[in-house]
Write a protein that holds these residues in place. Structure first.
Motif, PDB file in Angstrom:
ATOM      1  N   PHE A  20     -20.136 -21.953 -18.303  1.00 45.10           N
ATOM      2  CA  PHE A  20     -20.909 -23.187 -18.428  1.00 45.10           C
ATOM      3  C   PHE A  20     -22.382 -22.893 -18.677  1.00 45.10           C
ATOM      4  CE2 PHE A  20     -17.104 -24.238 -16.040  1.00 45.10           C
ATOM      5  CZ  PHE A  20     -16.626 -25.306 -16.786  1.00 45.10           C
ATOM      6  N   ASP A  21     -22.885 -21.801 -18.135  1.00 46.67           N
ATOM      7  CA  ASP A  21     -24.249 -21.378 -18.459  1.00 46.67           C
ATOM      8  C   ASP A  21     -24.351 -21.028 -19.944  1.00 46.67           C
ATOM      9  OD1 ASP A  21     -24.968 -21.690 -15.809  1.00 46.67           O
ATOM     10  OD2 ASP A  21     -24.757 -19.565 -15.321  1.00 46.67           O
ATOM     11  N   LYS A  22     -23.321 -20.348 -20.468  1.00 42.68           N
ATOM     12  CA  LYS A  22     -23.322 -20.006 -21.895  1.00 42.68           C
ATOM     13  C   LYS A  22     -23.236 -21.261 -22.760  1.00 42.68           C
ATOM     14  CE  LYS A  22     -21.045 -16.601 -23.646  1.00 42.68           C
ATOM     15  NZ  LYS A  22     -19.945 -15.693 -24.028  1.00 42.68           N
ATOM     16  N   LEU A  23     -22.396 -22.199 -22.366  1.00 42.51           N
ATOM     17  CA  LEU A  23     -22.293 -23.446 -23.120  1.00 42.51           C
ATOM     18  C   LEU A  23     -23.637 -24.168 -23.153  1.00 42.51           C
ATOM     19  CD1 LEU A  23     -18.844 -24.761 -21.840  1.00 42.51           C
ATOM     20  CD2 LEU A  23     -19.379 -24.099 -24.191  1.00 42.51           C
ATOM     21  N   ASP A  24     -24.281 -24.273 -22.006  1.00 45.78           N
ATOM     22  CA  ASP A  24     -25.587 -24.932 -21.953  1.00 45.78           C
ATOM     23  C   ASP A  24     -26.598 -24.212 -22.832  1.00 45.78           C
ATOM     24  OD1 ASP A  24     -24.886 -27.011 -20.245  1.00 45.78           O
ATOM     25  OD2 ASP A  24     -25.384 -25.885 -18.436  1.00 45.78           O
ATOM     26  N   SER A  25     -26.569 -22.890 -22.808  1.00 46.54           N
ATOM     27  CA  SER A  25     -27.513 -22.109 -23.600  1.00 46.54           C
ATOM     28  C   SER A  25     -27.336 -22.369 -25.096  1.00 46.54           C
ATOM     29  CB  SER A  25     -27.338 -20.616 -23.297  1.00 46.54           C
ATOM     30  OG  SER A  25     -28.207 -19.844 -24.089  1.00 46.54           O
ATOM     31  N   ALA A  26     -26.086 -22.372 -25.569  1.00 49.90           N
ATOM     32  CA  ALA A  26     -25.825 -22.600 -26.992  1.00 49.90           C
ATOM     33  C   ALA A  26     -26.186 -24.027 -27.397  1.00 49.90           C
ATOM     34  CB  ALA A  26     -24.360 -22.313 -27.311  1.00 49.90           C
ATOM     35  N   VAL A  27     -25.834 -24.990 -26.562  1.00 52.48           N
ATOM     36  CA  VAL A  27     -26.150 -26.386 -26.876  1.00 52.48           C
ATOM     37  C   VAL A  27     -27.662 -26.608 -26.886  1.00 52.48           C
ATOM     38  CG1 VAL A  27     -25.993 -28.762 -26.022  1.00 52.48           C
ATOM     39  CG2 VAL A  27     -23.956 -27.318 -26.078  1.00 52.48           C
ATOM     40  N   ASN A  28     -28.364 -26.058 -25.919  1.00 50.04           N
ATOM     41  CA  ASN A  28     -29.814 -26.234 -25.871  1.00 50.04           C
ATOM     42  C   ASN A  28     -30.504 -25.557 -27.051  1.00 50.04           C
ATOM     43  OD1 ASN A  28     -29.615 -27.654 -23.470  1.00 50.04           O
ATOM     44  ND2 ASN A  28     -29.945 -25.859 -22.178  1.00 50.04           N
ATOM     45  N   TYR A  29     -29.949 -24.447 -27.505  1.00 48.54           N
ATOM     46  CA  TYR A  29     -30.549 -23.722 -28.623  1.00 48.54           C
ATOM     47  C   TYR A  29     -30.398 -24.484 -29.939  1.00 48.54           C
ATOM     48  CZ  TYR A  29     -31.810 -19.877 -31.724  1.00 48.54           C
ATOM     49  OH  TYR A  29     -32.422 -19.104 -32.682  1.00 48.54           O
ATOM     50  N   PHE A  30     -29.194 -24.991 -30.199  1.00 51.79           N
ATOM     51  CA  PHE A  30     -28.925 -25.610 -31.502  1.00 51.79           C
ATOM     52  C   PHE A  30     -29.121 -27.128 -31.515  1.00 51.79           C
ATOM     53  CE2 PHE A  30     -26.367 -21.663 -31.906  1.00 51.79           C
ATOM     54  CZ  PHE A  30     -26.948 -21.181 -33.066  1.00 51.79           C
ATOM     55  N   GLU A  31     -29.018 -27.768 -30.375  1.00 50.66           N
ATOM     56  CA  GLU A  31     -29.077 -29.228 -30.299  1.00 50.66           C
ATOM     57  C   GLU A  31     -28.127 -29.866 -31.333  1.00 50.66           C
ATOM     58  OE1 GLU A  31     -33.196 -30.336 -30.684  1.00 50.66           O
ATOM     59  OE2 GLU A  31     -33.660 -29.700 -28.642  1.00 50.66           O
ATOM     60  N   PRO A  32     -26.827 -29.557 -31.225  1.00 48.70           N
ATOM     61  CA  PRO A  32     -25.860 -30.025 -32.229  1.00 48.70           C
ATOM     62  C   PRO A  32     -25.631 -31.525 -32.138  1.00 48.70           C
ATOM     63  CG  PRO A  32     -24.702 -29.073 -30.374  1.00 48.70           C
ATOM     64  CD  PRO A  32     -26.156 -28.815 -30.134  1.00 48.70           C
ATOM     65  N   GLU A  33     -25.127 -32.079 -33.248  1.00 48.67           N
ATOM     66  CA  GLU A  33     -24.722 -33.481 -33.267  1.00 48.67           C
ATOM     67  C   GLU A  33     -23.251 -33.646 -32.936  1.00 48.67           C
ATOM     68  OE1 GLU A  33     -25.934 -35.128 -37.011  1.00 48.67           O
ATOM     69  OE2 GLU A  33     -28.071 -34.820 -36.597  1.00 48.67           O
ATOM     70  N   SER A  34     -22.501 -32.553 -32.923  1.00 50.42           N
ATOM     71  CA  SER A  34     -21.106 -32.560 -32.485  1.00 50.42           C
ATOM     72  C   SER A  34     -20.715 -31.143 -32.092  1.00 50.42           C
ATOM     73  CB  SER A  34     -20.164 -33.088 -33.577  1.00 50.42           C
ATOM     74  OG  SER A  34     -20.184 -32.234 -34.709  1.00 50.42           O
ATOM     75  N   ILE A  35     -19.636 -31.043 -31.302  1.00 52.77           N
ATOM     76  CA  ILE A  35     -19.124 -29.750 -30.858  1.00 52.77           C
ATOM     77  C   ILE A  35     -17.630 -29.720 -31.136  1.00 52.77           C
ATOM     78  CG2 ILE A  35     -18.772 -28.188 -28.904  1.00 52.77           C
ATOM     79  CD1 ILE A  35     -21.182 -29.571 -27.562  1.00 52.77           C
ATOM     80  N   CYS A  36     -17.165 -28.644 -31.751  1.00 49.99           N
ATOM     81  CA  CYS A  36     -15.740 -28.469 -32.018  1.00 49.99           C
ATOM     82  C   CYS A  36     -15.263 -27.183 -31.349  1.00 49.99           C
ATOM     83  CB  CYS A  36     -15.475 -28.408 -33.527  1.00 49.99           C
ATOM     84  SG  CYS A  36     -13.735 -28.202 -33.955  1.00 49.99           S
ATOM     85  N   PHE A  37     -14.317 -27.336 -30.434  1.00 51.91           N
ATOM     86  CA  PHE A  37     -13.691 -26.182 -29.790  1.00 51.91           C
ATOM     87  C   PHE A  37     -12.444 -25.808 -30.593  1.00 51.91           C
ATOM     88  CE2 PHE A  37     -16.087 -27.964 -26.218  1.00 51.91           C
ATOM     89  CZ  PHE A  37     -16.657 -26.823 -25.669  1.00 51.91           C
ATOM     90  N   LEU A  38     -12.390 -24.556 -31.043  1.00 54.51           N
ATOM     91  CA  LEU A  38     -11.286 -24.101 -31.882  1.00 54.51           C
ATOM     92  C   LEU A  38     -10.147 -23.526 -31.040  1.00 54.51           C
ATOM     93  CD1 LEU A  38     -13.294 -22.415 -34.788  1.00 54.51           C
ATOM     94  CD2 LEU A  38     -12.234 -24.688 -34.769  1.00 54.51           C
ATOM     95  N   GLY A  39      -9.724 -24.263 -30.050  1.00 54.88           N
ATOM     96  CA  GLY A  39      -8.537 -23.889 -29.300  1.00 54.88           C
ATOM     97  C   GLY A  39      -8.801 -23.056 -28.064  1.00 54.88           C
ATOM     98  N   ASP A  40      -7.833 -23.107 -27.148  1.00 55.61           N
ATOM     99  CA  ASP A  40      -7.879 -22.398 -25.871  1.00 55.61           C
ATOM    100  C   ASP A  40      -9.171 -22.719 -25.123  1.00 55.61           C
ATOM    101  OD1 ASP A  40      -5.450 -21.449 -26.616  1.00 55.61           O
ATOM    102  OD2 ASP A  40      -6.005 -19.332 -26.653  1.00 55.61           O
ATOM    103  N   LEU A  41      -9.435 -24.012 -25.036  1.00 59.35           N
ATOM    104  CA  LEU A  41     -10.599 -24.479 -24.300  1.00 59.35           C
ATOM    105  C   LEU A  41     -10.408 -24.247 -22.805  1.00 59.35           C
ATOM    106  CD1 LEU A  41     -13.207 -26.013 -23.797  1.00 59.35           C
ATOM    107  CD2 LEU A  41     -11.987 -28.155 -24.223  1.00 59.35           C
ATOM    108  N   PHE A  42      -9.248 -24.681 -22.294  1.00 58.77           N
ATOM    109  CA  PHE A  42      -8.926 -24.482 -20.871  1.00 58.77           C
ATOM    110  C   PHE A  42      -7.739 -23.536 -20.810  1.00 58.77           C
ATOM    111  CE2 PHE A  42     -10.763 -26.343 -17.155  1.00 58.77           C
ATOM    112  CZ  PHE A  42      -9.880 -26.106 -16.126  1.00 58.77           C
ATOM    113  N   HIS A  43      -7.792 -22.570 -19.906  1.00 62.40           N
ATOM    114  CA  HIS A  43      -6.820 -21.475 -19.936  1.00 62.40           C
ATOM    115  C   HIS A  43      -5.405 -21.902 -19.602  1.00 62.40           C
ATOM    116  CE1 HIS A  43      -5.337 -17.388 -19.731  1.00 62.40           C
ATOM    117  NE2 HIS A  43      -4.832 -17.644 -18.538  1.00 62.40           N
ATOM    118  N   SER A  44      -5.257 -22.799 -18.625  1.00 59.80           N
ATOM    119  CA  SER A  44      -3.897 -23.147 -18.194  1.00 59.80           C
ATOM    120  C   SER A  44      -3.905 -24.558 -17.633  1.00 59.80           C
ATOM    121  CB  SER A  44      -3.388 -22.130 -17.161  1.00 59.80           C
ATOM    122  OG  SER A  44      -4.247 -22.097 -16.036  1.00 59.80           O
TER     123      SER A  44
END
Length: 215
Positions: free
Chosen positions: A57-81
């Motif tokens: 979640f720290d990594k997610l926040d870091s990437a979002v804060n850096y790019f300030e995207p208008e959308s986010i797409c997770f390319l699979g295996d977002l949650f492990h189980s």
């Protein structure tokens, strides 16, 4: 921290977290986060520090804060189980990330779609967009360039004295690019580059293209 590249005349930025930013779409692409994996293994007796579950979640926040995207797409295996106590952390992260989120379902995405719909996440099996195929599994399809994950690619770099360094990478071939696993607690699979493949290794602080002679 980043590296700018072009694919089929579109601009992309590779981030050292393993995220990919599509400039024209203002879209952040992330593959194989495997949220919940730490809790899953701790539940089954593995001696894994609980603090690791917060790093994703720290990594997610870091990437979002850096790019300030208008959308986010997770390319699979977002949650492990299945659901575990990391779902609440994810729920809280979504609540503080007010942009549309799309999940391209992968083989580990077994949580009921309603749970995602309840927090306004759209789930698709694949997504064809502006000449690109966004999917979890690597494949080549006529007329589309594939952006995918699943493999957790890495490459071995040879040093002096028969020493080798294994690093995760963005693995680009003629018709697709496989993103590295974003999750902190994931393994890797060493790829064997062929002629024409392009490797972008990620380190803690940078993204670097690997010249052919160093592979």
């Amino acid at each position: 921290m980043t590296l700018n590249i072009q694919i089929n005349s579109r601009d992309f930025i590779l981030h050292c977290s393993g995220a990919l930013f599509w400039v024209e779409k203002r879209m952040l692409l992330i593959s194989d986060a495997h949220l919940g994996k730490v809790s899953h293994f701790r539940k089954h007796g593995a001696a894994i520090p609980g603090v690791l579950m917060h790093k994703n979640f720290d990594k997610l926040d870091s990437a979002v804060n850096y790019f300030e995207p208008e959308s986010i797409c997770f390319l699979g295996d977002l949650f492990h189980s299945s659901l575990n106590n990391e779902w609440q952390l994810f729920h809280d992260w979504v609540a503080r990330t007010p942009v549309p989120i799309i999940l391209v379902a992968g083989n580990h995405d077994i949580i009921a779609p309603k749970k995602y719909h309840d927090i306004n996440i759209t789930i698709v099996s694949e997504w064809a967009l502006d000449g690109f195929l966004l999917t979890h599994y690597p494949e080549e399809r006529d007329g589309l360039f594939t952006l995918c994950g699943h493999i957790h690619p890495a490459v071995l770099l040879a040093g002096k004295g028969r020493q080798f360094l294994k690093l995760p990478c963005f693995f680009k071939s003629a018709q697709q690019m496989i993103l590295p696993a974003f999750g902190e607690f994931t393994g890797t699979y060493v790829m064997e580059p062929q002629e024409g493949d392009v490797i972008y290794v990620i380190t803690k602080d940078d993204v670097l293209e690997v010249p052919n002679k160093e592979r």
